[in-house]
Motif scaffolding. Sequence first.
Motif, PDB file in Angstrom:
ATOM      1  N   ALA A  72       0.802  -1.227   0.000  1.00 45.49           N
ATOM      2  CA  ALA A  72       0.000   0.000   0.000  1.00 45.49           C
ATOM      3  C   ALA A  72       0.837   1.281   0.000  1.00 45.49           C
ATOM      4  O   ALA A  72       0.521   2.212  -0.752  1.00 45.49           O
ATOM      5  CB  ALA A  72      -0.973  -0.002   1.178  1.00 45.49           C
ATOM      6  N   PRO A  73       1.914   1.381   0.802  1.00 49.77           N
ATOM      7  CA  PRO A  73       2.689   2.639   0.764  1.00 49.77           C
ATOM      8  C   PRO A  73       3.280   2.923  -0.626  1.00 49.77           C
ATOM      9  O   PRO A  73       3.259   4.060  -1.083  1.00 49.77           O
ATOM     10  CB  PRO A  73       3.796   2.415   1.803  1.00 49.77           C
ATOM     11  N   GLY A  74       3.757   1.899  -1.296  1.00 41.05           N
ATOM     12  CA  GLY A  74       4.291   2.099  -2.643  1.00 41.05           C
ATOM     13  C   GLY A  74       3.195   2.437  -3.628  1.00 41.05           C
ATOM     14  O   GLY A  74       3.361   3.304  -4.498  1.00 41.05           O
ATOM     15  N   THR A  75       2.062   1.760  -3.517  1.00 41.32           N
ATOM     16  CA  THR A  75       0.931   2.057  -4.393  1.00 41.32           C
ATOM     17  C   THR A  75       0.530   3.517  -4.236  1.00 41.32           C
ATOM     18  O   THR A  75       0.339   4.232  -5.230  1.00 41.32           O
ATOM     19  CB  THR A  75      -0.258   1.136  -4.071  1.00 41.32           C
ATOM     20  N   ARG A  76       0.427   3.979  -3.003  1.00 38.10           N
ATOM     21  CA  ARG A  76       0.055   5.376  -2.732  1.00 38.10           C
ATOM     22  C   ARG A  76       1.098   6.335  -3.330  1.00 38.10           C
ATOM     23  O   ARG A  76       0.763   7.306  -4.000  1.00 38.10           O
ATOM     24  CB  ARG A  76      -0.075   5.614  -1.231  1.00 38.10           C
ATOM     25  N   ARG A  77       2.385   6.054  -3.072  1.00 38.19           N
ATOM     26  CA  ARG A  77       3.453   6.933  -3.549  1.00 38.19           C
ATOM     27  C   ARG A  77       3.444   7.028  -5.080  1.00 38.19           C
ATOM     28  O   ARG A  77       3.568   8.102  -5.655  1.00 38.19           O
ATOM     29  CB  ARG A  77       4.811   6.429  -3.039  1.00 38.19           C
ATOM     30  N   HIS A  78       3.253   5.878  -5.748  1.00 39.11           N
ATOM     31  CA  HIS A  78       3.270   5.884  -7.211  1.00 39.11           C
ATOM     32  C   HIS A  78       1.998   6.494  -7.799  1.00 39.11           C
ATOM     33  O   HIS A  78       2.050   7.134  -8.854  1.00 39.11           O
ATOM     34  CB  HIS A  78       3.534   4.483  -7.747  1.00 39.11           C
ATOM     35  N   ILE A  79       0.856   6.322  -7.134  1.00 42.89           N
ATOM     36  CA  ILE A  79      -0.363   6.989  -7.590  1.00 42.89           C
ATOM     37  C   ILE A  79      -0.200   8.495  -7.469  1.00 42.89           C
ATOM     38  O   ILE A  79      -0.547   9.250  -8.395  1.00 42.89           O
ATOM     39  CB  ILE A  79      -1.609   6.488  -6.828  1.00 42.89           C
ATOM     40  N   GLN A  80       0.336   8.962  -6.353  1.00 43.45           N
ATOM     41  CA  GLN A  80       0.569  10.399  -6.180  1.00 43.45           C
ATOM     42  C   GLN A  80       1.504  10.928  -7.261  1.00 43.45           C
ATOM     43  O   GLN A  80       1.233  11.966  -7.876  1.00 43.45           O
ATOM     44  CB  GLN A  80       1.153  10.679  -4.789  1.00 43.45           C
ATOM     45  N   ALA A  81       2.580  10.208  -7.518  1.00 45.10           N
ATOM     46  CA  ALA A  81       3.543  10.644  -8.544  1.00 45.10           C
ATOM     47  C   ALA A  81       2.891  10.655  -9.918  1.00 45.10           C
ATOM     48  O   ALA A  81       3.102  11.586 -10.711  1.00 45.10           O
ATOM     49  CB  ALA A  81       4.780   9.744  -8.528  1.00 45.10           C
ATOM     50  N   ALA A  82       2.104   9.630 -10.216  1.00 44.43           N
ATOM     51  CA  ALA A  82       1.436   9.562 -11.519  1.00 44.43           C
ATOM     52  C   ALA A  82       0.465  10.724 -11.694  1.00 44.43           C
ATOM     53  O   ALA A  82       0.440  11.372 -12.754  1.00 44.43           O
ATOM     54  CB  ALA A  82       0.713   8.219 -11.666  1.00 44.43           C
ATOM     55  N   LEU A  83      -0.329  10.996 -10.664  1.00 42.17           N
ATOM     56  CA  LEU A  83      -1.269  12.120 -10.744  1.00 42.17           C
ATOM     57  C   LEU A  83      -0.515  13.433 -10.944  1.00 42.17           C
ATOM     58  O   LEU A  83      -0.929  14.282 -11.745  1.00 42.17           O
ATOM     59  CB  LEU A  83      -2.142  12.180  -9.496  1.00 42.17           C
ATOM     60  N   ASP A  84       0.602  13.583 -10.225  1.00 40.20           N
ATOM     61  CA  ASP A  84       1.411  14.797 -10.378  1.00 40.20           C
ATOM     62  C   ASP A  84       1.959  14.943 -11.795  1.00 40.20           C
ATOM     63  O   ASP A  84       2.209  16.048 -12.251  1.00 40.20           O
ATOM     64  CB  ASP A  84       2.574  14.808  -9.375  1.00 40.20           C
ATOM     65  N   MET A  85       2.144  13.836 -12.510  1.00 39.60           N
ATOM     66  CA  MET A  85       2.671  13.856 -13.880  1.00 39.60           C
ATOM     67  C   MET A  85       1.580  14.043 -14.915  1.00 39.60           C
ATOM     68  O   MET A  85       1.854  14.101 -16.105  1.00 39.60           O
ATOM     69  CB  MET A  85       3.402  12.541 -14.183  1.00 39.60           C
ATOM     70  N   GLY A  86       0.332  14.048 -14.458  1.00 41.94           N
ATOM     71  CA  GLY A  86      -0.756  14.237 -15.401  1.00 41.94           C
ATOM     72  C   GLY A  86      -1.474  12.971 -15.807  1.00 41.94           C
ATOM     73  O   GLY A  86      -2.341  12.992 -16.685  1.00 41.94           O
ATOM     74  N   VAL A  87      -1.138  11.844 -15.196  1.00 41.03           N
ATOM     75  CA  VAL A  87      -1.874  10.613 -15.469  1.00 41.03           C
ATOM     76  C   VAL A  87      -3.284  10.798 -14.904  1.00 41.03           C
ATOM     77  O   VAL A  87      -3.459  11.329 -13.808  1.00 41.03           O
ATOM     78  CB  VAL A  87      -1.173   9.398 -14.819  1.00 41.03           C
ATOM     79  N   THR A  88      -4.271  10.361 -15.652  1.00 45.44           N
ATOM     80  CA  THR A  88      -5.655  10.545 -15.217  1.00 45.44           C
ATOM     81  C   THR A  88      -6.068   9.451 -14.235  1.00 45.44           C
ATOM     82  O   THR A  88      -5.529   8.339 -14.282  1.00 45.44           O
ATOM     83  CB  THR A  88      -6.632  10.533 -16.407  1.00 45.44           C
ATOM     84  N   PRO A  89      -7.023   9.769 -13.375  1.00 47.78           N
ATOM     85  CA  PRO A  89      -7.548   8.726 -12.490  1.00 47.78           C
ATOM     86  C   PRO A  89      -8.089   7.521 -13.268  1.00 47.78           C
ATOM     87  O   PRO A  89      -7.963   6.387 -12.821  1.00 47.78           O
ATOM     88  CB  PRO A  89      -8.668   9.432 -11.721  1.00 47.78           C
TER      89      PRO A  89
END
Length: 128
Positions: A72-89
């Motif tokens: 979960a911590p890695g999933t959260r960190r990578h989701i945050q990074a992806a959103l910051d890069m413009g990846v859509t939900p």
Amino acid sequence: MTEDTNSYPVVEAMKAGGGWNTLWDGLYDMDPNWTELYMKMAMEPYQSGVLSPKVVQLLCIAVDASATHMYAPGTRRHIQAALDMGVTPQEILEVLKLATVVGIHSCNVGVPILVEEMEAHKQRQSDN
């Protein structure tokens, strides 16, 4: 332990950037040289430029969220990074949907065994 943090630039960069998992602390304390080499290898996809940063983050989400990893911590960190890069939900959701396919293998393994054991059970019952 006294250590020269300049000797371990990848580990120190991961710690400074929030990419360090504190579960690795013991490993790092016991063998900082090996840990540095491992982390250098693990960071290569991020730094090579072969895959776009968005693709790397999406792959990391898939790995961390998969049934065999569930970190979960890695999933959260990578989701945050992806959103910051413009990846859509929606893109992230599709990756999460794809990651669930890994769990189907428990049925691929378990169901044939169940069928075999049901037959063996029936055979034992009829033999008695």
